[in-house]
Design a protein around this motif. Structure first.
Motif, short mmCIF file in Angstrom:
data_model
loop_
_atom_site.label_atom_id
_atom_site.label_comp_id
_atom_site.label_asym_id
_atom_site.label_seq_id
_atom_site.Cartn_x
_atom_site.Cartn_y
_atom_site.Cartn_z
N THR A 107 -3.85 14.13 -12.36
CA THR A 107 -4.45 14.72 -11.16
C THR A 107 -3.73 16.00 -10.77
OG1 THR A 107 -5.07 12.51 -10.37
CG2 THR A 107 -5.05 14.28 -8.75
N ALA A 108 -2.38 15.98 -10.81
CA ALA A 108 -1.60 17.16 -10.44
C ALA A 108 -1.87 18.32 -11.38
CB ALA A 108 -0.11 16.81 -10.43
N LEU A 109 -1.92 18.04 -12.69
CA LEU A 109 -2.18 19.11 -13.66
C LEU A 109 -3.57 19.71 -13.45
CD1 LEU A 109 -0.65 17.56 -16.90
CD2 LEU A 109 0.27 19.43 -15.52
N LEU A 110 -4.55 18.86 -13.16
CA LEU A 110 -5.90 19.36 -12.91
C LEU A 110 -5.93 20.26 -11.68
CD1 LEU A 110 -8.92 19.44 -13.52
CD2 LEU A 110 -9.16 17.32 -12.22
N LEU A 111 -5.23 19.85 -10.61
CA LEU A 111 -5.20 20.67 -9.39
C LEU A 111 -4.51 22.00 -9.64
CD1 LEU A 111 -4.34 17.94 -6.71
CD2 LEU A 111 -6.52 19.08 -7.10
N VAL A 112 -3.41 21.98 -10.40
CA VAL A 112 -2.71 23.24 -10.73
C VAL A 112 -3.62 24.16 -11.53
CG1 VAL A 112 -0.84 24.22 -12.13
CG2 VAL A 112 -0.38 22.28 -10.61
N ALA A 143 -7.60 31.12 -21.59
CA ALA A 143 -6.56 30.09 -21.58
C ALA A 143 -6.62 29.26 -20.30
CB ALA A 143 -5.17 30.74 -21.71
N ALA A 144 -6.87 29.94 -19.17
CA ALA A 144 -6.96 29.22 -17.88
C ALA A 144 -8.18 28.29 -17.87
CB ALA A 144 -7.02 30.21 -16.73
N VAL A 145 -9.30 28.78 -18.42
CA VAL A 145 -10.50 27.95 -18.47
C VAL A 145 -10.26 26.73 -19.36
CG1 VAL A 145 -12.90 27.84 -19.21
CG2 VAL A 145 -12.07 29.85 -17.97
N VAL A 146 -9.60 26.93 -20.52
CA VAL A 146 -9.30 25.80 -21.41
C VAL A 146 -8.38 24.80 -20.73
CG1 VAL A 146 -8.17 25.14 -23.56
CG2 VAL A 146 -9.65 27.13 -23.51
N ALA A 147 -7.39 25.32 -19.98
CA ALA A 147 -6.47 24.42 -19.26
C ALA A 147 -7.23 23.56 -18.26
CB ALA A 147 -5.38 25.23 -18.56
N VAL A 148 -8.18 24.19 -17.54
CA VAL A 148 -8.99 23.43 -16.58
C VAL A 148 -9.85 22.42 -17.32
CG1 VAL A 148 -10.88 23.57 -14.92
CG2 VAL A 148 -9.00 25.21 -14.82
N MET A 149 -10.47 22.84 -18.41
CA MET A 149 -11.37 21.96 -19.14
C MET A 149 -10.60 20.80 -19.78
SD MET A 149 -14.13 23.18 -18.36
CE MET A 149 -14.51 24.67 -17.44
N TYR A 150 -9.41 21.10 -20.34
CA TYR A 150 -8.66 20.02 -20.98
C TYR A 150 -8.13 19.03 -19.94
CZ TYR A 150 -5.23 17.38 -23.55
OH TYR A 150 -4.53 16.35 -24.10
N SER A 151 -7.51 19.53 -18.89
CA SER A 151 -6.99 18.63 -17.85
C SER A 151 -8.13 17.90 -17.16
CB SER A 151 -6.15 19.40 -16.83
OG SER A 151 -6.91 20.43 -16.23
N GLY A 152 -9.27 18.60 -17.00
CA GLY A 152 -10.44 17.94 -16.42
C GLY A 152 -10.99 16.87 -17.33
N PRO A 169 2.17 24.84 -17.25
CA PRO A 169 2.44 23.41 -17.01
C PRO A 169 1.53 22.49 -17.83
CG PRO A 169 2.30 24.60 -14.94
CD PRO A 169 1.82 25.53 -16.00
N VAL A 170 0.25 22.86 -17.94
CA VAL A 170 -0.68 22.03 -18.71
C VAL A 170 -0.28 22.02 -20.19
CG1 VAL A 170 -3.09 21.70 -19.38
CG2 VAL A 170 -2.53 22.49 -17.07
N LEU A 171 0.06 23.21 -20.70
CA LEU A 171 0.44 23.31 -22.10
C LEU A 171 1.75 22.56 -22.36
CD1 LEU A 171 -0.03 24.47 -24.91
CD2 LEU A 171 1.11 26.59 -24.17
N ALA A 172 2.69 22.64 -21.42
CA ALA A 172 3.97 21.94 -21.59
C ALA A 172 3.76 20.43 -21.63
CB ALA A 172 4.93 22.32 -20.46
N ALA A 173 2.96 19.92 -20.69
CA ALA A 173 2.68 18.48 -20.69
C ALA A 173 1.96 18.06 -21.96
CB ALA A 173 1.83 18.13 -19.47
N LEU A 174 1.08 18.89 -22.46
CA LEU A 174 0.35 18.59 -23.69
C LEU A 174 1.29 18.56 -24.88
CD1 LEU A 174 -2.23 18.15 -25.27
CD2 LEU A 174 -2.65 20.62 -25.19
N LEU A 175 2.24 19.50 -24.95
CA LEU A 175 3.19 19.53 -26.07
C LEU A 175 4.08 18.29 -26.06
CD1 LEU A 175 4.19 23.32 -26.05
CD2 LEU A 175 2.77 22.13 -27.73
#
Length: 634
Positions: A11-16, A86-95, A46-52
């Motif tokens: 939830t936090a990653l999606l909000l970020v 990259a921002a759109v992908v981060a939203v789509m992946y976390s979403g 942050p999304v990429l770091a959590a994913l790695l």
């Protein structure tokens, strides 16, 4: 079960990601593109770091998944300056991961309902008063007060005149069930009427409901073979994605096309559709009283080709019933039954208990027997209202009443003969048999329609008994006189025809249940060992629940495959379009998200699987009480 901290992180990653994308767009459209680039970059990191971190954990466990594609797409977009993409992908992946978690939570609702209903305490009678005690303090023999609306905390016997129990959370039965005095009450059911007293039969930790909760927790931690198969497919998809992205870059010298290909492939329906569909199937099966211990057994259940059935307690009811009363004297058959049942109250032998139950069902008053003597395995003698009564095997009774051995009725295979002697004379015989379970013919026919090709009977009983019981069922084979290890050998031998399902209820069935691809235990009255060894537990004492269970399993697996095939097909088309330059990275991300949402919604269709009406129970026999205000006879 998803850990609460994991849900909060998603939830936090999606909000970020959403906040960063939105705020960056504000600056972008107010001519502050430099700040927009920085904000987008900061929201992606942050999304990429959590994913790695998650990828490294997966690699440590020896798993290679499609999260790598998401990491590559975000990394490539950042490297080549496509911050918005990259921002759109981060939203789509976390979403996507958040939506997957939400969908699995929705699918597990039936199971969570079971867990949420676990009682923490009980009201116990003590010294003329009532006290509230923790469940761990309850011991067998304690008398508990079960108030209206209370969940029965432990297995026990009803000590009041009757009780009306709502078992819908355990078995899917819509109407309350009536349990008379001395009848068994299953923990986890709800008191649907007036308060009643319950005598605890076992500690809370050993009760049915506690076992169900443990099985549910095991199910939620499981991972299906189909999910592992999706992981194997992901290697091929990952390789194809990387090759296509590299080829698009190589032949066009445009790295943005490679980024677009990677973006379209993120996230993938393979990692979304399969777990959601199978967990939805687990939840739906639980609603019908079929507790499947995990997504793995559900997937194996869907592929079953051979069914091996135990006889006693599985194919048959396991409780002898009186089929006739033969009087050899002037005494009425009802009086013979009354006196025999009164004496049989002094023993726990299953045949004796069946005689007592039959007498009570006829409304007969049973006096307390006196001077009872039991000869194990043969019979009882005693006094009932100043009358001398002997009940047991024919030779045993004749030996006590004296005189020449009288003729006894001819018996069909599998029947049991109980002789009754009264006041020194052979009064008559009770002929008993273990009947076939209601709805068995319809169930076996329906299972063949579901793709079960071979149905076998495996029993330790005699061949003639097995043949009589299975007459007219159209079985493909009967194996009688089997020991537990021979049942295991039968299961292993039948694997040459495809995945094998074994159904049983006794301790002697536990090894075969463990050896089968899918072991199914009759959990309502079956032995704890068989429930522990099995992959599936039928919470209601009806073998015909196999039909809805298999149908739901097949439907869930089919829906998962449909979602994967459709999702992967659309993703590949999008990747080709991106490689040819028809899609930008941002457009590719948006299209892929539409695909992911579609496959998840399709996977959730498994929650609405409605088993065919052919599985519905047969109409009750004449005289059976079906008034919901009065309940059903247990």
């Amino acid at each position: 079960m998803e850990h609460p901290n994991g849900d909060r992180l998603k939830t936090a990653l999606l909000l970020v990601a959403i906040s960063g994308l939105g705020l960056g767009l504000v600056f972008y459209f107010t001519a502050r593109g430099d700040l927009a680039q920085i904000i987008w970059f900061a929201s992606v990191v942050p999304v990429l770091a959590a994913l790695l971190v998650e990828i490294l954990r997966s690699l440590w466990r020896g798993e290679v998944g499609l999260d790598i594609v998401a990491a590559l797409s975000m990394s490539a977009a950042l490297v080549f300056g496509e911050m918005l993409a990259a921002a759109v992908v981060a939203v789509m992946y976390s979403g996507g991961t958040f939506l997957e978690s939400f969908a699995e939570g929705r699918a597990r609702r039936e199971m969570w309902d079971l867990l949420a209903r676990v009682p923490r305490s009980a009201t116990r009678h003590r010294d003329g008063g009532l006290e509230e005690v923790p469940l761990d303090d309850i011991v067998p023999g304690d008398c508990l007060l079960i108030r209206q609306g209370d969940v029965v905390p432990v297995d026990g016997k009803v000590a009041s005149a009757s009780a009306f129990l709502d078992t819908s959370a355990l078995t899917g039965e819509s109407l309350p069930v009536r349990v008379d005095n001395g009848g068994d009450a299953m923990s986890g059911s709800t008191n649907a009427s007036e308060a009643f007293d319950l005598v605890a039969a076992r500690p809370a930790k050993d009760s049915t409901y506690a076992g169900i909760v443990r099985l549910v927790e095991e199910a939620q931690r499981s991972k299906a073979p189909m999910s592992r198969l999706a992981d194997r497919w992901s290697l091929g998809f990952l390789a194809a994605t990387v090759c296509l992205a590299f080829a698009a870059w190589w032949f066009t010298a445009d790295p943005i096309r490679a980024v677009a290909v990677l973006v379209v492939a993120t996230p993938c329906p393979l990692i979304l559709a399969v777990p959601v569909a199978l967990v939805a199937g687990l939840s739906r099966a639980a609603h019908f009283g079929v507790l499947i211990k995990g997504a793995g057994p559900l997937e194996a259940m869907a592929r079953t080709r051979t069914l091996v059935l135990d006889k006693t307690g599985t194919l048959t009811d396991g409780r002898p019933q009186i089929v006739s009363i033969d009087s050899h004297d002037v005494m009425a058959s009802g009086e013979i039954l009354r006196l025999a049942a009164a004496l049989d109250q002094a023993t726990k032998h299953p045949v004796a208990q069946a005689i007592v139950a039959a007498a009570k069902a006829r409304g007969l008053s049973l006096p307390v027997p006196m001077q009872v003597t039991e000869t194990p395995g043969e019979g009882l003698t005693g006094q009932v209202q100043d009358r001398s009564v002997v009940v047991g095997e024919h030779r045993f009774v004749v030996g006590h009443v004296g005189g020449a051995e009288a003729e006894h009725p001819a018996l069909a295979a599998g029947s049991v003969l109980v002789a009754v002697g009264i006041d020194g004379r052979l009064a008559g015989h009770l002929v008993m048999a273990d009947p076939l379970r209601e709805g068995t013919h319809r169930m076996l026919s329906g299972l063949r329609d579901q793709g079960v090709e071979r149905i076998l009977l495996a029993t330790g009983d005699r061949q003639e008994v097995a043949e009589r019981v299975s007459q007219g069922l159209g079985l493909d084979g009967i194996r009688a006189g089997l020991t537990p290890d021979q049942k295991v050998l039968l299961v292993l031998t039948e694997r040459k025809h495809g995945p094998v399902m074994m159904v049983g209820d006794g301790v002697n069935d536990a090894p075969a249940l463990a050896a089968a691809d899918v072991g199914v235990a009759m959990g309502a009255r079956g032995a704890a060992a068989s429930a522990e060894a099995a992959d599936v537990v039928l919470l209601v004492d009806r073998v015909d629940r196999l039909g809805p269970g298999i149908e739901i399993a097949r439907s869930a697996r089919r829906i998962a495959l449909e979602s994967v095939v459709a999702g992967i097909g659309l993703s590949v088309l999008g990747m080709v379009a991106a490689a040819l330059g028809y899609l930008t990275p941002v457009q590719g991300a948006l299209i892929q998200e539409v695909i992911d949402v579609a496959v998840i919604l399709n996977a959730l269709r498994a929650l609405r699987v409605a088993p065919a009406e052919a599985w519905a129970p047969e109409l009750p026999a004449s005289g059976t009480n079906t008034n919901p205000l009065q309940g059903n006879q247990a």
